[in-house]
Design a protein around this motif. Sequence first.
Motif, PDB file in Angstrom:
ATOM      1  N   GLU A 222      78.983  16.981 -58.440  1.00 16.35           N
ATOM      2  CA  GLU A 222      78.465  15.628 -58.306  1.00 16.35           C
ATOM      3  C   GLU A 222      77.779  15.180 -59.599  1.00 16.35           C
ATOM      4  N   ARG A 225      80.332  14.157 -62.061  1.00 19.46           N
ATOM      5  CA  ARG A 225      80.825  12.811 -61.754  1.00 19.46           C
ATOM      6  C   ARG A 225      79.815  11.754 -62.198  1.00 19.46           C
ATOM      7  N   ASN A 226      78.522  12.034 -61.982  1.00 23.34           N
ATOM      8  CA  ASN A 226      77.479  11.111 -62.438  1.00 23.34           C
ATOM      9  C   ASN A 226      77.542  10.923 -63.948  1.00 23.34           C
ATOM     10  N   TYR A 227      77.723  12.027 -64.672  1.00 24.78           N
ATOM     11  CA  TYR A 227      77.782  11.963 -66.136  1.00 24.78           C
ATOM     12  C   TYR A 227      79.012  11.183 -66.593  1.00 24.78           C
ATOM     13  N   ARG A 228      80.143  11.456 -65.953  1.00 24.02           N
ATOM     14  CA  ARG A 228      81.387  10.755 -66.302  1.00 24.02           C
ATOM     15  C   ARG A 228      81.261   9.250 -66.084  1.00 24.02           C
ATOM     16  N   ASP A 229      80.616   8.885 -64.959  1.00 24.58           N
ATOM     17  CA  ASP A 229      80.516   7.475 -64.589  1.00 24.58           C
ATOM     18  C   ASP A 229      79.293   6.786 -65.184  1.00 24.58           C
ATOM     19  N   GLY A 230      78.395   7.558 -65.813  1.00 25.16           N
ATOM     20  CA  GLY A 230      77.203   6.969 -66.406  1.00 25.16           C
ATOM     21  C   GLY A 230      76.238   6.417 -65.378  1.00 25.16           C
ATOM     22  N   VAL A 231      75.996   7.180 -64.305  1.00 23.56           N
ATOM     23  CA  VAL A 231      75.093   6.726 -63.247  1.00 23.56           C
ATOM     24  C   VAL A 231      74.098   7.834 -62.903  1.00 23.56           C
ATOM     25  N   ASN A 232      73.094   7.481 -62.080  1.00 23.60           N
ATOM     26  CA  ASN A 232      72.143   8.456 -61.543  1.00 23.60           C
ATOM     27  C   ASN A 232      71.465   9.276 -62.642  1.00 23.60           C
ATOM     28  N   GLU A 235      72.763   6.525 -67.203  1.00 24.68           N
ATOM     29  CA  GLU A 235      73.156   5.148 -67.501  1.00 24.68           C
ATOM     30  C   GLU A 235      73.196   4.862 -69.000  1.00 24.68           C
ATOM     31  N   ARG A 238      76.411   5.292 -71.356  1.00 23.66           N
ATOM     32  CA  ARG A 238      77.494   4.316 -71.454  1.00 23.66           C
ATOM     33  C   ARG A 238      77.301   3.355 -72.613  1.00 23.66           C
TER      34      ARG A 238
END
Length: 247
Positions: A222, A225-232, A235, A238
């Motif tokens: 998880e 995935r957060n790192y890939r999507d730049g979330v949680n 941020e 990105r």
Amino acid sequence: MTATTTPISRSITKSVLSKEQTEGVGARVRRSIGCPEIRNLDPFLLLSVPKNGGFPDHPHRDFETVTYMLDGQTHHKDFAGHKGTIGPEDLQWMTAGPQDGVVIKVIAGDSHRLKFQIYTHIPTMFLDFKMDMNQTVTQTILATYSGFIYILSGTAYIGDPKSETEAKAHHTLIFSEDSTSTVRIQTKDDTAHFVLIAGEPLREPVVQIGPFVMNTREEVYETYRNYRDGVNGFERRRARNSDGTPK
């Protein structure tokens, strides 16, 4: 007359030579904690002694990092635009105290009436020792702590005289886990420079994959995935490079 007794020293259960390897961008590193022979030593995950080179952009989550510079300089930048240079023996928290033939630097914890109040998420001690030849020092360690010594240079002898372990440069010496609350270190015909690191074990599941440390594999996946999507918490990744410049 009052009888005195010599404190019993913790013994060494394992001695591992840290072999030099290539990491990052041209960096040569001796890996101590985190090598195959010492995957981790609760509560410690990794100890590396770099020689040169650098490391590319990389994330972290759920563990603390400490950089202790013995010589030279290192430059650090992050996605938030923070940057700085660390020089020889730089560290935010340090107290040095000499005794005859022994110099102890308290980076965290306490030693021989020297104490440094620094908050760590878990109780930890981090001490730097430089010993002349033919010296002996006894260091108190809480009986519940796990710990180790990493020899930076020279030769030391650890433990009670009848069962001491010889410790040479680039070796990691892991303490026995028992109720003993002292460690005896002696030098003979050589000087020694080493760090002693110990702390309260977490005694919880640890899953370490790459730069992330969590309690389960799903938590690590998880986080990826957060790192890939730049979330949680990721941020800023990105929008900025690690040198703080916009992408």
